[in-house]
Design a protein around this motif. Structure first.
Motif, PDB file in Angstrom:
ATOM      1  N   TYR A  23       0.746  -1.160  -0.041  1.00 12.24           N
ATOM      2  CA  TYR A  23       0.146  -0.116  -0.067  1.00 12.24           C
ATOM      3  C   TYR A  23       0.757   1.290   0.075  1.00 12.24           C
ATOM      4  O   TYR A  23       1.758   1.224   0.281  1.00 12.24           O
ATOM      5  CB  TYR A  23      -0.935  -0.114   1.123  1.00 12.24           C
ATOM      6  CG  TYR A  23      -0.237  -0.175   2.489  1.00 12.24           C
ATOM      7  CD1 TYR A  23      -0.057   1.111   3.342  1.00 12.24           C
ATOM      8  CD2 TYR A  23      -0.034  -1.435   3.121  1.00 12.24           C
ATOM      9  CE1 TYR A  23       0.472   1.061   4.474  1.00 12.24           C
ATOM     10  CE2 TYR A  23       0.574  -1.615   4.443  1.00 12.24           C
ATOM     11  CZ  TYR A  23       0.946  -0.484   5.046  1.00 12.24           C
ATOM     12  OH  TYR A  23       1.543  -0.416   6.205  1.00 12.24           O
ATOM     13  N   THR A  24       0.400   2.491  -0.390  1.00  9.58           N
ATOM     14  CA  THR A  24       1.020   3.522  -0.489  1.00  9.58           C
ATOM     15  C   THR A  24       0.335   4.496   0.484  1.00  9.58           C
ATOM     16  O   THR A  24      -0.857   4.623   0.732  1.00  9.58           O
ATOM     17  CB  THR A  24       1.069   4.093  -1.851  1.00  9.58           C
ATOM     18  OG1 THR A  24       1.491   3.152  -2.724  1.00  9.58           O
ATOM     19  CG2 THR A  24       1.684   5.402  -1.813  1.00  9.58           C
ATOM     20  N   LYS A  25       1.154   5.390   1.371  1.00 10.70           N
ATOM     21  CA  LYS A  25       0.850   6.250   2.355  1.00 10.70           C
ATOM     22  C   LYS A  25       1.735   7.491   2.231  1.00 10.70           C
ATOM     23  O   LYS A  25       3.214   7.378   2.206  1.00 10.70           O
ATOM     24  CB  LYS A  25       0.754   5.950   3.624  1.00 10.70           C
ATOM     25  CG  LYS A  25       0.171   6.673   4.783  1.00 10.70           C
ATOM     26  CD  LYS A  25       0.410   6.177   6.194  1.00 10.70           C
ATOM     27  CE  LYS A  25      -0.062   7.086   7.067  1.00 10.70           C
ATOM     28  NZ  LYS A  25       0.059   6.414   8.534  1.00 10.70           N
ATOM     29  N   ASP A  26       1.318   8.609   2.210  1.00 12.12           N
ATOM     30  CA  ASP A  26       2.299   9.852   1.859  1.00 12.12           C
ATOM     31  C   ASP A  26       3.428   9.522   0.953  1.00 12.12           C
ATOM     32  O   ASP A  26       4.700   9.930   1.250  1.00 12.12           O
ATOM     33  CB  ASP A  26       2.761  10.081   3.186  1.00 12.12           C
ATOM     34  CG  ASP A  26       1.854  10.566   4.508  1.00 12.12           C
ATOM     35  OD1 ASP A  26       0.733  10.971   3.687  1.00 12.12           O
ATOM     36  OD2 ASP A  26       1.750  10.177   5.417  1.00 12.12           O
ATOM     37  N   GLY A  27       3.110   9.052  -0.258  1.00 13.41           N
ATOM     38  CA  GLY A  27       4.111   9.070  -1.478  1.00 13.41           C
ATOM     39  C   GLY A  27       5.213   7.857  -0.810  1.00 13.41           C
ATOM     40  O   GLY A  27       6.115   7.719  -1.857  1.00 13.41           O
ATOM     41  N   ILE A  28       4.956   6.891   0.062  1.00 11.78           N
ATOM     42  CA  ILE A  28       6.031   5.932   0.307  1.00 11.78           C
ATOM     43  C   ILE A  28       5.082   4.554   0.301  1.00 11.78           C
ATOM     44  O   ILE A  28       3.944   4.437   0.568  1.00 11.78           O
ATOM     45  CB  ILE A  28       6.274   5.821   2.072  1.00 11.78           C
ATOM     46  CG1 ILE A  28       7.005   7.201   2.340  1.00 11.78           C
ATOM     47  CG2 ILE A  28       7.161   4.700   2.172  1.00 11.78           C
ATOM     48  CD1 ILE A  28       8.203   7.613   1.807  1.00 11.78           C
ATOM     49  N   THR A  29       5.938   3.646  -0.615  1.00  9.07           N
ATOM     50  CA  THR A  29       5.366   2.413  -0.671  1.00  9.07           C
ATOM     51  C   THR A  29       5.650   1.538   0.350  1.00  9.07           C
ATOM     52  O   THR A  29       6.750   1.368   0.818  1.00  9.07           O
ATOM     53  CB  THR A  29       5.738   1.747  -1.886  1.00  9.07           C
ATOM     54  OG1 THR A  29       5.437   2.665  -3.055  1.00  9.07           O
ATOM     55  CG2 THR A  29       5.263   0.435  -2.296  1.00  9.07           C
ATOM     56  N   TYR A  30       4.804   0.999   1.182  1.00  6.85           N
ATOM     57  CA  TYR A  30       4.764   0.161   2.175  1.00  6.85           C
ATOM     58  C   TYR A  30       4.868  -1.383   1.589  1.00  6.85           C
ATOM     59  O   TYR A  30       3.768  -1.733   1.147  1.00  6.85           O
ATOM     60  CB  TYR A  30       3.641   0.133   3.329  1.00  6.85           C
ATOM     61  CG  TYR A  30       4.141   1.532   4.272  1.00  6.85           C
ATOM     62  CD1 TYR A  30       4.971   1.803   5.268  1.00  6.85           C
ATOM     63  CD2 TYR A  30       3.662   2.813   3.517  1.00  6.85           C
ATOM     64  CE1 TYR A  30       5.334   2.676   5.772  1.00  6.85           C
ATOM     65  CE2 TYR A  30       4.149   4.107   4.136  1.00  6.85           C
ATOM     66  CZ  TYR A  30       5.051   3.960   5.362  1.00  6.85           C
ATOM     67  OH  TYR A  30       5.271   5.282   5.858  1.00  6.85           O
ATOM     68  N   TYR A  31       5.278  -2.399   2.318  1.00  7.22           N
ATOM     69  CA  TYR A  31       5.324  -3.669   1.959  1.00  7.22           C
ATOM     70  C   TYR A  31       5.159  -4.472   3.454  1.00  7.22           C
ATOM     71  O   TYR A  31       6.041  -3.926   4.378  1.00  7.22           O
ATOM     72  CB  TYR A  31       6.324  -4.609   1.345  1.00  7.22           C
ATOM     73  CG  TYR A  31       6.550  -3.929   0.028  1.00  7.22           C
ATOM     74  CD1 TYR A  31       5.917  -4.365  -1.139  1.00  7.22           C
ATOM     75  CD2 TYR A  31       7.415  -3.044  -0.165  1.00  7.22           C
ATOM     76  CE1 TYR A  31       6.294  -3.700  -2.258  1.00  7.22           C
ATOM     77  CE2 TYR A  31       7.692  -2.293  -1.441  1.00  7.22           C
ATOM     78  CZ  TYR A  31       6.944  -2.959  -2.816  1.00  7.22           C
ATOM     79  OH  TYR A  31       7.275  -2.228  -3.695  1.00  7.22           O
ATOM     80  N   GLN A  32       3.923  -5.089   3.863  1.00 10.10           N
ATOM     81  CA  GLN A  32       3.791  -5.567   5.213  1.00 10.10           C
ATOM     82  C   GLN A  32       3.426  -7.036   5.135  1.00 10.10           C
ATOM     83  O   GLN A  32       2.625  -7.483   4.364  1.00 10.10           O
ATOM     84  CB  GLN A  32       2.212  -4.674   5.714  1.00 10.10           C
ATOM     85  CG  GLN A  32       2.138  -5.045   7.141  1.00 10.10           C
ATOM     86  CD  GLN A  32       1.084  -4.321   7.858  1.00 10.10           C
ATOM     87  OE1 GLN A  32       1.165  -3.067   7.500  1.00 10.10           O
ATOM     88  NE2 GLN A  32       0.135  -4.885   8.465  1.00 10.10           N
ATOM     89  N   PHE A  33       3.896  -7.895   6.255  1.00 16.78           N
ATOM     90  CA  PHE A  33       3.598  -9.237   6.630  1.00 16.78           C
ATOM     91  C   PHE A  33       3.439  -9.247   7.972  1.00 16.78           C
ATOM     92  O   PHE A  33       4.049  -8.548   8.820  1.00 16.78           O
ATOM     93  CB  PHE A  33       4.726  -9.982   5.849  1.00 16.78           C
ATOM     94  CG  PHE A  33       6.050  -9.940   6.443  1.00 16.78           C
ATOM     95  CD1 PHE A  33       6.529 -10.948   7.419  1.00 16.78           C
ATOM     96  CD2 PHE A  33       6.823  -8.802   6.080  1.00 16.78           C
ATOM     97  CE1 PHE A  33       7.745 -10.948   8.050  1.00 16.78           C
ATOM     98  CE2 PHE A  33       8.308  -8.616   6.523  1.00 16.78           C
ATOM     99  CZ  PHE A  33       8.530  -9.682   7.625  1.00 16.78           C
TER     100      PHE A  33
END
Length: 115
Positions: A23-33
């Motif tokens: 997902y993307t938040k404030d221009g940062i792409t996050y990868y979560q597990f």
């Protein structure tokens, strides 16, 4: 349980044994597990797979685990900036960020768990 944003999409990550979300938040792409229900070596294996995605300052990896993964932190702590927080239910949330000049040198192919 950690709530993913509504725009989170499930992605395939080579070598991963749990689901990863992007997902993307404030221009940062996050990868979560989430490996909070996994035993060794799964947290290490999945973290090493996920860290391969962090190739610039605009990407971060979010790991949810049952405890602070000291073996992982000992192995790659000098290569990434790491924030951690304890969640209300006692699990640990770690956010790994790219460190210029250091992340490129991490040995992310060694997923052996020693701690």
């Amino acid at each position: 349980m950690e709530i993913l944003p509504p725009d989170a999409e499930k992605i395939e990550v080579p070598g991963a044994t749990v689901d990863f979300y992007k997902y993307t938040k404030d221009g940062i792409t996050y990868y979560q597990f989430d490996t909070s229900r996994c035993g060794p070596p799964e947290p290490m294996v999945n973290a090493m797979s996920g860290l391969k995605l962090i190739d610039g300052p605009d990407k971060k990896l979010v790991m949810i685990n049952h405890k602070k993964p000291m073996g992982l932190l000992d192995k790659i702590g000098q290569n990434f900036d790491i924030q951690d927080e304890t969640l209300e239910d006692g699990r640990v949330k770690l956010i790994f960020s790219y460190r210029e000049g250091a992340s490129e040198n991490a040995n992310l192919n060694d997923a052996a768990c020693h701690g």
